[in-house]
Design a protein around this motif. Sequence first.
Motif, PDB file in Angstrom:
ATOM      1  N   GLN A  21       0.827  -1.205   0.000  1.00 51.10           N
ATOM      2  CA  GLN A  21       0.000   0.000   0.000  1.00 51.10           C
ATOM      3  C   GLN A  21       0.865   1.261   0.000  1.00 51.10           C
ATOM      4  N   ILE A  22       2.022   1.194   0.626  1.00 48.05           N
ATOM      5  CA  ILE A  22       2.961   2.315   0.560  1.00 48.05           C
ATOM      6  C   ILE A  22       3.451   2.466  -0.879  1.00 48.05           C
ATOM      7  N   ASP A  23       3.776   1.332  -1.504  1.00 47.55           N
ATOM      8  CA  ASP A  23       4.204   1.342  -2.897  1.00 47.55           C
ATOM      9  C   ASP A  23       3.086   1.864  -3.799  1.00 47.55           C
ATOM     10  N   ALA A  24       1.852   1.508  -3.482  1.00 42.50           N
ATOM     11  CA  ALA A  24       0.706   1.962  -4.274  1.00 42.50           C
ATOM     12  C   ALA A  24       0.587   3.482  -4.240  1.00 42.50           C
ATOM     13  N   ALA A  25       0.910   4.083  -3.111  1.00 49.19           N
ATOM     14  CA  ALA A  25       0.887   5.551  -3.035  1.00 49.19           C
ATOM     15  C   ALA A  25       1.967   6.145  -3.936  1.00 49.19           C
ATOM     16  N   LEU A  43      -6.809   7.408   0.541  1.00 46.73           N
ATOM     17  CA  LEU A  43      -6.521   7.333   1.978  1.00 46.73           C
ATOM     18  C   LEU A  43      -7.759   6.924   2.770  1.00 46.73           C
ATOM     19  N   ILE A  44      -8.903   7.504   2.428  1.00 45.40           N
ATOM     20  CA  ILE A  44     -10.149   7.159   3.124  1.00 45.40           C
ATOM     21  C   ILE A  44     -10.477   5.682   2.934  1.00 45.40           C
ATOM     22  N   LEU A  45     -10.301   5.165   1.725  1.00 46.29           N
ATOM     23  CA  LEU A  45     -10.599   3.757   1.448  1.00 46.29           C
ATOM     24  C   LEU A  45      -9.622   2.820   2.164  1.00 46.29           C
ATOM     25  N   ASN A  46      -8.390   3.271   2.372  1.00 47.74           N
ATOM     26  CA  ASN A  46      -7.402   2.434   3.052  1.00 47.74           C
ATOM     27  C   ASN A  46      -7.634   2.347   4.556  1.00 47.74           C
ATOM     28  N   LEU A  47      -8.285   3.334   5.150  1.00 53.43           N
ATOM     29  CA  LEU A  47      -8.527   3.284   6.597  1.00 53.43           C
ATOM     30  C   LEU A  47      -9.260   2.016   7.036  1.00 53.43           C
ATOM     31  N   PRO A  48     -10.415   1.681   6.455  1.00 52.44           N
ATOM     32  CA  PRO A  48     -11.091   0.459   6.912  1.00 52.44           C
ATOM     33  C   PRO A  48     -10.349  -0.819   6.535  1.00 52.44           C
ATOM     34  N   ILE A  49      -9.656  -0.806   5.403  1.00 53.11           N
ATOM     35  CA  ILE A  49      -8.909  -2.009   5.001  1.00 53.11           C
ATOM     36  C   ILE A  49      -7.791  -2.287   6.004  1.00 53.11           C
ATOM     37  N   ILE A  50      -7.029  -1.262   6.345  1.00 53.29           N
ATOM     38  CA  ILE A  50      -5.936  -1.439   7.302  1.00 53.29           C
ATOM     39  C   ILE A  50      -6.488  -1.790   8.679  1.00 53.29           C
TER      40      ILE A  50
END
Length: 128
Positions: A21-25, A43-50
Motif C-alpha cells: 500500500q505504501i508502494d501503491a501511493a 486514503l479514506i478507502l485504506n482506513l477500513p482495510i488497514i
Amino acid sequence: MKPDLPQTLFLLNSTVLLTHQIDAAYWHEWNLFHLPGGNQLNLILNLPIIALVLLAFLQVATHSPHQRLCHKFLAGLGLLTVAIHSGFFLAGHPEFQQPMSLLLLAASLMLSVAQLTTLPPANRNSET
C-alpha cells in the motif's frame, strides 16, 4: 510466546500487503482505478482495510475462534491484490514493475497460498 506457523505467515503477509500500500501511493494507484478525489479518497478507502487487517491480526494472535476466518480474509486480500495487478500488467500499465514492487506482489501470492494451506484447525464453535 513464540508464534506458530499460521501466525507467522499472517504477520509476514500483512506486512507485505501493507508495504504494498505504501508502494501503491508511490505509483498513484488511485489513477489506475480512476478514483475521483485522487489520493484523498485513496486514503479514506485504506482506513477500513488497514483497520480490518489489524483487527484480523488481533484475532489470529489471540487464537480467537474467528482466527481461521481471519486467515482466509487476509489470504483472499493477498490473492485479490495479485489478481488486480496482473490485470494491470496485462493491460500494459507500466506501474509496479520495479523489482521491489514485483517482489512484494510475488511474496503476497506465495504467502497467501501458504496461509491457505496451513490454516489452523477449525473449532467446532467457530466460523470457518
